[in-house]
Design an enzyme around this catalytic site. Structure first.
Site, PDB file in Angstrom:
ATOM      1  N   SER A  91       0.878  -1.176   0.000  1.00  0.00           N
ATOM      2  CA  SER A  91       0.000   0.000   0.000  1.00  0.00           C
ATOM      3  C   SER A  91       0.906   1.214   0.000  1.00  0.00           C
ATOM      4  O   SER A  91       2.060   1.142   0.454  1.00  0.00           O
ATOM      5  CB  SER A  91      -0.849  -0.010   1.276  1.00  0.00           C
ATOM      6  OG  SER A  91      -1.430   1.262   1.501  1.00  0.00           O
TER       7      SER A  91
ATOM      8  N   TYR B 231      -2.239  -2.501  10.220  1.00  0.00           N
ATOM      9  CA  TYR B 231      -2.321  -2.566   8.752  1.00  0.00           C
ATOM     10  C   TYR B 231      -1.029  -2.022   8.134  1.00  0.00           C
ATOM     11  O   TYR B 231      -0.430  -2.636   7.246  1.00  0.00           O
ATOM     12  CB  TYR B 231      -3.534  -1.749   8.285  1.00  0.00           C
ATOM     13  CG  TYR B 231      -3.737  -1.738   6.786  1.00  0.00           C
ATOM     14  CD1 TYR B 231      -4.391  -2.783   6.145  1.00  0.00           C
ATOM     15  CD2 TYR B 231      -3.276  -0.674   6.009  1.00  0.00           C
ATOM     16  CE1 TYR B 231      -4.590  -2.773   4.770  1.00  0.00           C
ATOM     17  CE2 TYR B 231      -3.467  -0.657   4.631  1.00  0.00           C
ATOM     18  CZ  TYR B 231      -4.123  -1.707   4.018  1.00  0.00           C
ATOM     19  OH  TYR B 231      -4.307  -1.693   2.660  1.00  0.00           O
TER      20      TYR B 231
END
Ligand SMILES: NC(=O)c1ccc[n+]([C@@H]2O[C@H](COP(=O)([O-])OP(=O)(O)OC[C@H]3O[C@@H](n4cnc5c(N)ncnc54)[C@H](O)[C@@H]3O)[C@@H](O)[C@H]2O)c1
Length: 297
Positions: free
Chosen positions: A141, A154
């Site tokens: 990401s 995350y």
């Protein structure tokens, strides 16, 4: 990797969002696709979306289950042929600060977002090495390189996926295997529906109520069309490109992070490079190569 038409790809989390976008883009190029996903409804809607557009096979798989991963690989290869492109893409979009993230949250997000990638590599890398070719795509990401507030577990997993990809490429590239890590920016998907995906085993969490509320509407309004993301991934595979940044508007923020890191060294006093002073390779030899080759593709 060149000559992609006729090859076989295995995409985890392929039933929705970016995974489905990759499947569509791959099928456009004549690549057969095995779509593995934990959610039966995502698999069902992917089946409808892809229809008869190409050769595809759908497998229900929890990427944290290593034995099931091996069975899914066998099934895909028996039906479609040897897998030469692996996309470790399955992920859960869990948000939570360091204060609100408990053990169950850490365990869940690390087992899927990092553990799932490791399991994919452990399952498919030996098969690719035996054939002397392959390409592994790991979905990190933009947050994996720009850690910030409110998503500690995350972001930790995504940073690990970036580091893993950089380290792995040094190990495997002499064997005909390429690696791409996607530093994915905002993309239209079902990532906000995290409450639906939280397994019972990890339900004792202070984040659960927030996740129900968070799942009501997409937070990534106006995110990239996943098909566009899939087409970018195809190009990165063809160019054998390690880093794929899908959203150029994050350039300045990434630059700022690296500038902040470099300021911590203080002024350059002309000391010898670490390889000379420590006598063994202490840094990734690919960085210099990537810089030297930039602009050639
Ligand atoms: N959407 C974004 O803006 C964005 C940004 C950066 C990174 N990402 C990453 O992109 C990847 C794809 O996510 P997306 O945005 O398309 O979301 P999505 O929820 O639409 O797709 C993710 C898919 O992974 C599946 N999945 C979840 N847990 C699984 C498991 N244990 N085993 C197998 N499949 C599982 C889900 O069922 C879902 O179909 C994820 O790794 C996510 O973290 C997304």
């Amino acid at each position: 990797m060149k000559d992609l038409a006729g090859r076989v790809a295995f995409i985890t989390g392929g039933g929705s969002g970016l995974g489905l976008g990759m499947a569509r883009a791959f099928i456009e190029q004549g690549i057969a696709v095995a779509i593995a996903d934990i959610m039966p409804d995502h698999l069902a809607s992917a089946r409808v979306a892809l229809g008869e557009t190409g050769r595809c096979h759908f497998i229900q798989l929890d990427v944290t289950n290593r034995a099931a991963f091996a069975r899914a690989a066998d099934e895909a290869e028996a039906l479609l042929g040897p897998v030469s492109i692996l996309c470790n893409n399955a992920g859960v979009g869990m948000l939570g600060s360091t204060q609100t993230t408990g053990y169950v949250d850490w365990d869940w997000v690390m087992s899927v977002n990092l553990g799932g990638v490791i399991n994919g590599i452990q399952t498919f890398l030996p098969r690719m090495r035996a054939r002397g070719e392959g390409h592994i795509v790991n979905t990190s990401s933009i947050g994996g390189i720009l850690p910030g507030p409110g998503g500690v577990a995350y972001l930790t997993a995504k940073a690990a996926v970036l580091g893993l990809s950089e380290a792995m490429l040094c190990d495997v590239r002499g064997e005909g295997i390429g690696v791409t890590v996607i530093l994915l920016g905002p993309t239209a998907s079902n990532i906000h529906k995290v409450a639906k995906q939280r397994p019972k085993l990890y339900s004792d969490s202070g984040l659960a109520a927030f996740e129900v509320e968070f799942g009501e509407k997409p937070i990534i309004a106006g995110g990239m069309d996943p098909l566009e993301g899939g087409r970018q991934v195809l190009k990165a595979i063809e160019r054998d490109q390690l880093y794929l940044f899908t959203h150029p508007e994050f350039r300045h923020a990434v630059q700022q992070r690296f500038s902040a890191i470099m300021t911590a060294f203080g002024p350059d006093t002309g000391e010898p490079a670490a390889t000379e002073s420590h006598g063994f390779p202490t840094f990734n030899p690919l960085f210099a190569e990537i810089i030297a080759n930039s602009g050639k593709n």
